[in-house]
Write an enzyme that holds these catalytic residues in place. Structure first.
Site, PDB file in Angstrom:
ATOM      1  N   ILE A   1      39.319  26.971  45.575  1.00  0.00           N
ATOM      2  CA  ILE A   1      40.022  26.079  44.645  1.00  0.00           C
ATOM      3  C   ILE A   1      41.494  26.466  44.514  1.00  0.00           C
ATOM      4  CG2 ILE A   1      39.278  27.441  42.614  1.00  0.00           C
ATOM      5  CD1 ILE A   1      39.982  23.633  42.727  1.00  0.00           C
TER       6      ILE A   1
ATOM      7  N   TYR B   1      42.719  43.563  43.596  1.00  0.00           N
ATOM      8  CA  TYR B   1      43.187  42.850  42.393  1.00  0.00           C
ATOM      9  C   TYR B   1      43.992  43.813  41.500  1.00  0.00           C
ATOM     10  CZ  TYR B   1      39.275  39.869  43.903  1.00  0.00           C
ATOM     11  OH  TYR B   1      38.403  39.109  44.639  1.00  0.00           O
TER      12      TYR B   1
ATOM     13  N   LEU C   1      38.314  33.659  40.076  1.00  0.00           N
ATOM     14  CA  LEU C   1      37.191  34.467  40.585  1.00  0.00           C
ATOM     15  C   LEU C   1      35.881  33.774  40.220  1.00  0.00           C
ATOM     16  CD1 LEU C   1      38.587  37.985  39.590  1.00  0.00           C
ATOM     17  CD2 LEU C   1      38.206  37.126  41.923  1.00  0.00           C
TER      18      LEU C   1
ATOM     19  N   LYS D   1      37.485  27.665  34.614  1.00  0.00           N
ATOM     20  CA  LYS D   1      36.335  27.320  33.793  1.00  0.00           C
ATOM     21  C   LYS D   1      35.055  27.698  34.517  1.00  0.00           C
ATOM     22  CE  LYS D   1      34.538  24.638  35.979  1.00  0.00           C
ATOM     23  NZ  LYS D   1      33.996  24.696  37.354  1.00  0.00           N
TER      24      LYS D   1
HETATM   25  N1  LIG Z   1      39.166  23.509  37.941  1.00  0.00           N
HETATM   26  C1  LIG Z   1      38.619  23.070  39.059  1.00  0.00           C
HETATM   27  O1  LIG Z   1      38.869  21.963  39.500  1.00  0.00           O
HETATM   28  C2  LIG Z   1      37.685  23.955  39.815  1.00  0.00           C
HETATM   29  C3  LIG Z   1      37.157  23.515  41.025  1.00  0.00           C
HETATM   30  C4  LIG Z   1      36.361  24.393  41.756  1.00  0.00           C
HETATM   31  C5  LIG Z   1      36.070  25.640  41.253  1.00  0.00           C
HETATM   32  N2  LIG Z   1      36.550  26.010  40.042  1.00  0.00           N
HETATM   33  C6  LIG Z   1      36.258  27.346  39.496  1.00  0.00           C
HETATM   34  O2  LIG Z   1      37.001  28.277  40.270  1.00  0.00           O
HETATM   35  C7  LIG Z   1      36.241  29.461  40.493  1.00  0.00           C
HETATM   36  C8  LIG Z   1      36.159  29.719  41.983  1.00  0.00           C
HETATM   37  O3  LIG Z   1      35.498  28.683  42.627  1.00  0.00           O
HETATM   38  P1  LIG Z   1      35.592  28.509  44.240  1.00  0.00           P
HETATM   39  O4  LIG Z   1      34.629  27.508  44.645  1.00  0.00           O
HETATM   40  O5  LIG Z   1      37.001  28.342  44.644  1.00  0.00           O
HETATM   41  O6  LIG Z   1      35.059  29.962  44.686  1.00  0.00           O
HETATM   42  P2  LIG Z   1      35.077  30.698  46.098  1.00  0.00           P
HETATM   43  O7  LIG Z   1      35.780  29.876  47.126  1.00  0.00           O
HETATM   44  O8  LIG Z   1      33.701  31.164  46.360  1.00  0.00           O
HETATM   45  O9  LIG Z   1      36.031  31.935  45.802  1.00  0.00           O
HETATM   46  C9  LIG Z   1      35.756  32.964  44.928  1.00  0.00           C
HETATM   47  C10 LIG Z   1      36.562  34.180  45.403  1.00  0.00           C
HETATM   48  O10 LIG Z   1      36.320  35.245  44.509  1.00  0.00           O
HETATM   49  C11 LIG Z   1      36.418  36.485  45.224  1.00  0.00           C
HETATM   50  N3  LIG Z   1      35.236  37.283  44.880  1.00  0.00           N
HETATM   51  C12 LIG Z   1      35.262  38.487  44.237  1.00  0.00           C
HETATM   52  N4  LIG Z   1      34.028  38.962  44.019  1.00  0.00           N
HETATM   53  C13 LIG Z   1      33.174  38.042  44.548  1.00  0.00           C
HETATM   54  C14 LIG Z   1      31.756  37.977  44.637  1.00  0.00           C
HETATM   55  N5  LIG Z   1      30.961  38.940  44.129  1.00  0.00           N
HETATM   56  N6  LIG Z   1      31.198  36.913  45.225  1.00  0.00           N
HETATM   57  C15 LIG Z   1      31.983  35.929  45.716  1.00  0.00           C
HETATM   58  N7  LIG Z   1      33.326  35.927  45.663  1.00  0.00           N
HETATM   59  C16 LIG Z   1      33.931  36.977  45.082  1.00  0.00           C
HETATM   60  C17 LIG Z   1      36.519  36.176  46.703  1.00  0.00           C
HETATM   61  O11 LIG Z   1      37.886  36.278  47.036  1.00  0.00           O
HETATM   62  P3  LIG Z   1      38.543  37.480  47.853  1.00  0.00           P
HETATM   63  O12 LIG Z   1      37.559  37.860  48.922  1.00  0.00           O
HETATM   64  O13 LIG Z   1      39.791  36.920  48.363  1.00  0.00           O
HETATM   65  O14 LIG Z   1      38.785  38.613  46.892  1.00  0.00           O
HETATM   66  C18 LIG Z   1      36.144  34.698  46.777  1.00  0.00           C
HETATM   67  O15 LIG Z   1      36.839  34.045  47.804  1.00  0.00           O
HETATM   68  C19 LIG Z   1      34.911  29.242  39.781  1.00  0.00           C
HETATM   69  O16 LIG Z   1      34.979  29.816  38.513  1.00  0.00           O
HETATM   70  C20 LIG Z   1      34.796  27.747  39.640  1.00  0.00           C
HETATM   71  O17 LIG Z   1      34.067  27.350  38.490  1.00  0.00           O
HETATM   72  C21 LIG Z   1      37.362  25.200  39.326  1.00  0.00           C
END
Ligand SMILES: NC(=O)c1ccc[n+]([C@@H]2O[C@H](COP(=O)([O-])OP(=O)(O)OC[C@H]3O[C@@H](n4cnc5c(N)ncnc54)[C@H](OP(=O)(O)O)[C@@H]3O)[C@@H](O)[C@H]2O)c1
Length: 337
Positions: free
Chosen positions: A21, A65, A81, A104
């Site tokens: 995101i 981080y 995260l 969120k």
């Molecule tokens: N506002 C909106 O429109 C919107 C839309 C989608 C998602 N979100 C929110 O944004 C957040 C992230 O969503 P996303 O779909 O972008 O997530 P994602 O692509 O899975 O990314 C999460 C990142 O967190 C890091 N990380 C650290 N510990 C982790 C673990 N134990 N397991 C997995 N990842 C871990 C990793 O980054 P590194 O490897 O680089 O450290 C990973 O790339 C969530 O809270 C979600 O609710 C908001």
């Protein structure tokens, strides 16, 4: 107000992780906002941070981080995260003296959200906000204004729906260990918008949740929020055809928002207002709700004013979310306020 901030008129952002995101939507939107400069990105993997930094033109990279939080040139942190790390890393960022925009839902529980509130309250010079970007889109500002002005009579009912189909076992939405599930991921919007439009907390809530046998997360959750003067019903699902819609009904009219949550940044949005039998289509000019969110957040820092969505709102949303879960378990109403 911080003199350094006044002089430069730009907030220097640091990003926690290479979350999808962030890389795809929020970072470019922050970069497009007037008072922002994205200075650094961090990741558990320095290589991933480098790839994202190159793609987005971010000058500094960190392989942890912690190092990002230690950087004295960073004013504000964007925290996308997984949900189980929202509070932990937002608290660390506050303690490192950074403003925080956190994705969120704010955390895993009311208790956790209250810990973040306590940390933020202890450092009132810092701005901390949950990133419910939908509220900054003009369509939601207008919906709230129309309801407040009585354009649809007395508000009685809200109906909201948010779904997509995702059965990737590795996705954070399908993992219980990182706070996944439909209610946490998208149901939280339905709760948030209901409280936003009613301008109140529900008195009691009821929920029904279906869980995926292999993931353990909820893939379909429905809920009923009783606000006393009216009700809100919602369904969210991670395993239904992608769809989103909100209907707001009053005694003399209704409002329908076509794309309530993922308002596209490259085309106008539509809302329908029906009053006394007359249907009006309201078109909202193309805008990026993530950029608008960054603008208001930076403005609050620069002016040292309150953020538009206080952290207490995030705590209250968590309380309602937990109520839905508890009701789904017990089969009974859960009293909220
Ligand atoms: N506002 C909106 O429109 C919107 C839309 C989608 C998602 N979100 C929110 O944004 C957040 C992230 O969503 P996303 O779909 O972008 O997530 P994602 O692509 O899975 O990314 C999460 C990142 O967190 C890091 N990380 C650290 N510990 C982790 C673990 N134990 N397991 C997995 N990842 C871990 C990793 O980054 P590194 O490897 O680089 O450290 C990973 O790339 C969530 O809270 C979600 O609710 C908001």
């Amino acid at each position: 107000m911080n003199e350094k901030v006044i002089a430069m008129k730009k907030i220097r952002w640091g990003i926690l992780s290479t979350a999808k995101i962030g890389v795809e939507k929020v970072i470019p939107a922050i970069q497009a906002s007037t008072h922002s400069e994205v200075m650094a990105i961090s990741s558990q993997s320095l290589d991933k941070a480098r790839v994202a930094a190159t793609k987005l033109g971010i000058p500094k990279v960190y392989g942890s981080y912690e190092e990002l939080l230690d950087d004295p040139d960073i004013d504000a942190i964007y925290n996308p995260l997984p949900n189980h790390l929202h509070v932990d890393w937002s608290v660390k960022a506050i303690r490192a003296g950074k403003h925080v925009l956190c994705e969120k839902p704010i955390g895993l529980s009311t208790k956790e959200a209250e810990q973040l509130l306590a940390a933020a309250t202890a450092q009132p010079e810092l701005k901390v906000m949950e990133a419910f970007m939908y509220r900054f889109h003009p369509q939601w500002q207008r919906a709230r204004q129309l309801v407040d002005e009585g354009a649809i009579g007395n508000l009685g009912a809200i109906q909201s729906f948010f779904s997509y189909y995702n059965v990737d076992a590795a996705n954070i939405r399908n993992r219980t260990d990182v706070g996944g599930g439909g209610l946490m991921d998208i149901g939280c919007y339905c709760l948030s918008l209901s409280r936003f439009i009613f301008g109140a907390e529900p008195r009691r809530v009821m929920g029904a949740m279906l869980h995926d046998d292999s993931f353990g997360t909820d893939y379909l959750t429905s809920g009923l929020l009783d606000f006393g003067s009216g009700t809100s019903v919602f369904t969210c699902s991670t395993q239904l055809a992608p769809y989103q819609r909100v209907n707001i009904l009053g005694t003399t009219g209704r409002i329908e928002i076509e794309i309530p949550f993922n308002a596209p940044p490259d085309q106008p949005c539509r809302m329908w207002l029906q009053t006394n039998g007359k249907l009006e289509e309201i078109i909202f000019a193309t805008c990026n709700q993530y950029t608008l969110q960054a603008e208001v957040f930076c403005q609050a820092i620069l002016d040292n004013t309150a953020v538009p969505t206080p952290l207490t709102d995030a705590v209250d949303n968590m309380r309602v979310l937990e109520g839905i879960v508890e009701s789904a378990r017990s089969g009974s109403w859960v009293v909220i306020s």
